[in-house]
Every structure is written in structure tokens, then in C-alpha cells.
Design a protein around this motif. Structure first.
Motif, short mmCIF file in Angstrom:
data_model
loop_
_atom_site.label_atom_id
_atom_site.label_comp_id
_atom_site.label_asym_id
_atom_site.label_seq_id
_atom_site.Cartn_x
_atom_site.Cartn_y
_atom_site.Cartn_z
N THR A 134 35.22 53.60 41.05
CA THR A 134 34.15 52.83 40.42
C THR A 134 33.69 53.48 39.12
O THR A 134 32.87 52.89 38.39
CB THR A 134 32.95 52.68 41.36
N ARG A 137 48.34 47.67 38.11
CA ARG A 137 47.89 46.87 36.97
C ARG A 137 49.02 46.45 36.06
O ARG A 137 48.83 45.62 35.15
CB ARG A 137 46.84 47.66 36.18
N GLU A 194 33.60 40.40 36.94
CA GLU A 194 33.80 39.13 36.23
C GLU A 194 33.73 37.95 37.18
O GLU A 194 33.97 38.07 38.39
CB GLU A 194 35.12 39.13 35.46
N ASP A 253 39.08 32.69 33.46
CA ASP A 253 37.86 33.49 33.32
C ASP A 253 36.75 32.65 32.72
O ASP A 253 36.89 31.42 32.55
CB ASP A 253 38.13 34.75 32.50
N ARG A 280 46.88 38.68 33.36
CA ARG A 280 46.30 39.96 32.95
C ARG A 280 45.57 40.56 34.15
O ARG A 280 45.19 39.84 35.09
CB ARG A 280 45.39 39.80 31.72
N PRO A 281 45.37 41.90 34.17
CA PRO A 281 44.73 42.53 35.33
C PRO A 281 43.31 42.02 35.55
O PRO A 281 42.59 41.68 34.60
CB PRO A 281 44.72 44.01 34.95
N LEU A 282 42.90 41.96 36.82
CA LEU A 282 41.53 41.58 37.17
C LEU A 282 40.58 42.73 36.88
O LEU A 282 40.97 43.89 36.87
CB LEU A 282 41.45 41.25 38.66
N ARG A 283 39.30 42.38 36.66
CA ARG A 283 38.29 43.40 36.41
C ARG A 283 37.08 43.15 37.30
O ARG A 283 36.64 42.00 37.47
CB ARG A 283 37.85 43.37 34.94
N ALA A 284 36.55 44.21 37.86
CA ALA A 284 35.35 44.10 38.68
C ALA A 284 34.19 43.61 37.82
O ALA A 284 34.05 44.00 36.65
CB ALA A 284 35.00 45.45 39.29
N ALA A 344 40.95 49.44 40.52
CA ALA A 344 42.12 48.59 40.28
C ALA A 344 42.23 47.55 41.37
O ALA A 344 41.94 47.82 42.54
CB ALA A 344 43.39 49.45 40.24
N ASP A 359 37.07 49.80 33.82
CA ASP A 359 37.18 48.44 34.36
C ASP A 359 36.93 48.39 35.86
O ASP A 359 37.20 47.38 36.51
CB ASP A 359 38.55 47.85 34.05
N GLY A 360 36.44 49.50 36.44
CA GLY A 360 36.19 49.53 37.87
C GLY A 360 37.46 49.78 38.66
O GLY A 360 38.51 50.11 38.09
#
Length: 285
Positions: free
Chosen positions: A46, A232, A100, A128, A94-98, A53, A50-51
Motif C-alpha cells: 500500500t 502488471r 479508481e 475508467d 492497462r494495469p488497474l490502480r487502487a 498490484a 499506485d497501491g
């Protein structure tokens, strides 16, 4: 009086549900990884910019409500009990992000006749807050013993076959008796055939079985560990489900490492060495 056999209407091709919004928080990302028994620190960091993975299979978590909403407007409850996950083709834009908020729309894109019944393919498109693509999944379900009139309709399911070479690396995986219960809660994917023995028996199963997405996620985890791949970096995962996984089970993931930019190929064998997952492929950037 004879009862008419169940049939799916060809008119459902194009039907949609959503968009449904979901908050992708760190707690959910970490819980999913923990439910798979992941020990990689990156899944729980955390402090990262980006938090934590996201596990590459995490999109199945937020896609599930959209799939349920689509089923509610296209098939009956009786049909739903005959549905079996058959194919999965996930593209990660694209990679996810905590932190969003994402929105998912599910749409029926194809119906195809199969020996066992009807293959219904739904496309889950997730964007998104600015409407930019995040993930796209073609999710194929076979409705056992249920047909439809006319020829195949809509898009054809992406396929591709290969024989796993004899030199594939064999990686053992244990699926303990409690895994389906933990996975259900951590993924927030609830289907009682995976956790309720009475419901599983009523559906014609001898006992509860592991989620297909859990089997796929366990296999992908093994592929990533074996190839030292950052989760990622994954951009596409494809697989077909060819057998059920009772619990507990000892599974074997067979892997062929990528060469010259090609995908890593894999499959999963059950305790009797029969395939329970076939035509697996992981594509990375």
C-alpha cells in the motif's frame, strides 16, 4: 402433457446490461491475492505509488455483477443453473490502480451450437472515469442441454488449439477443501454450486467444485512465478475450461515458456492427469 424443452432466443444477441460502477480499493485487491494464497509483496504494498498490484485475473471480480445483470435480462433462472464457464479471453489495456472507479457493460455478442448445448459469449467492457478502456473480456458459457433455433449468430468465439509439448515444465498446485469458500468471499463472486453441497447436488454435481476463474488464476500465478513476470506486464489471458475441479484436489500446471515474443502457453491437469483447463496463454508486454 409434455413440457417444452428449454430454448434460448436468438434475439438476445446484442442485449446488454450496465454500465455498473465499482470502486477498486486496495482492500479488495489484497483480498483477492490472499484468497489465491499469493505471498508476493507487491500484491500487498500500500506504500507503492499506485497501491498494491492487481492480480491479472482480478477483473473477474468486478465483471461478475455485470454478468449476473445480463443473465437476468437474457435467460431464466432455470437456464442459469445449467450454465458452465467454458472460455475466457481477457485483454488488459492497462494495469488497474487502487482507488479508481470503473464501469462495466456486459453484452451478448454471440450464440453458437455445441454438442452439449449452446455456447453464449458475453463481452464485458470496462472503462475508467474518462471512458478510456481498461479491460475487455469475452466470457463464454455453455448452457447444457439448451438449444436455439437457426444458425450460429453474432461473433464467433476466439479459439485456437495447440498440443502441449512433452517437454513442458510441470508445476504442482494444491487446491484445499476450503478454497472455494475463501475465493468466493475474497473475489466477491458468489455462486452456491461452489460453496453449498446441497445446491451442488441439486445441480447434478457430486459435490461442490472450484470456480473456473479460481483454477485459471492459480494457473496464471504459477506461470508468473515460473517466468519471473511482473503481474502488471500481463496484457492478455486466454483459456478454455474442459473439466471440473473437486475439492480438495492436487493439480498440475504445465508451462511452455515464451520464445521470440510469443505467449507463454499452459494447461492444467487434474489428479487423474486429465485436462481441466486447456489452451491457456499469457501475453505480456
Amino acid at each position: 402433457m409434455a413440457v417444452a424443452p428449454l430454448a434460448i432466443s436468438r434475439d438476445i444477441v446484442g442485449a446488454s446490461a450496465g454500465p455498473l460502477a465499482h470502486e477498486i480499493d486496495a482492500r479488495w485487491l489484497m483480498a483477492y491475492a490472499a484468497g489465491l494464497g499469493e505471498a508476493e509483496a507487491r500484491y500487498y504494498d500500500t506504500l507503492a505509488a499506485d497501491g498494491p498490484a492487481a492480480h491479472p485475473l482480478f477483473p473477474v471480480c468486478y465483471e461478475w455483477p455485470a454478468l449476473l445483470a445480463l443473465r437476468a435480462v437474457t435467460t431464466s433462472d432455470e437456464m442459469a443453473t445449467r450454465s458452465v464457464h467454458a472460455t475466457h479471453d481477457l485483454v488488459i489495456h492497462r494495469p488497474l490502480r487502487a482507488g479508481e472507479t470503473l464501469r462495466t457493460t456486459a453484452r451478448v455478442i454471440g450464440l453458437a451450437h455445441r454438442r452439449a448445448g449452446t455456447l453464449l459469449t458475453a463481452r464485458n467492457e470496462t472503462v475508467d472515469a474518462l471512458g478510456r478502456p481498461v479491460t475487455t473480456t469475452d466470457y463464454g458459457s455453455v448452457y447444457r442441454g439448451i438449444g436455439f433455433e437457426g444458425s450460429d449468430a453474432g461473433e464467433r468465439s476466439a479459439g485456437g488449439t495447440f498440443d502441449m509439448p512433452s517437454g513442458a515444465t510441470r508445476l504442482p498446485v494444491t487446491a484445499p477443501a476450503w478454497l472455494a469458500h475463501v475465493y468466493s468471499e475474497c473475489a466477491r463472486i458468489w455462486n452456491p454450486i461452489h460453496t453449498d453441497a446441497a445446491v451442488a447436488r441439486a445441480a447434478g454435481l457430486p459435490a461442490i467444485i472450484l470456480h473456473g476463474t479460481a483454477t485459471l488464476a492459480l494457473a496464471v500465478s504459477e506461470v508468473l512465478r515460473h517466468t519471473a513476470t511482473d503481474p502488471r506486464a500481463v496484457r492478455r489471458i486466454r483459456a478454455s475450461f474442459t473439466g471440473m475441479v473437486p475439492l480438495p484436489s492436487r493439480l498440475t500446471v504445465r508451462v511452455i515458456e515464451a520464445t521470440e515474443g510469443k505467449a507463454v502457453l499452459f494447461d492444467v491437469l487434474g489428479e487423474d492427469d486429465a485436462q481441466v483447463l486447456s489452451r491457456g496463454a499469457v501475453h505480456v508486454v
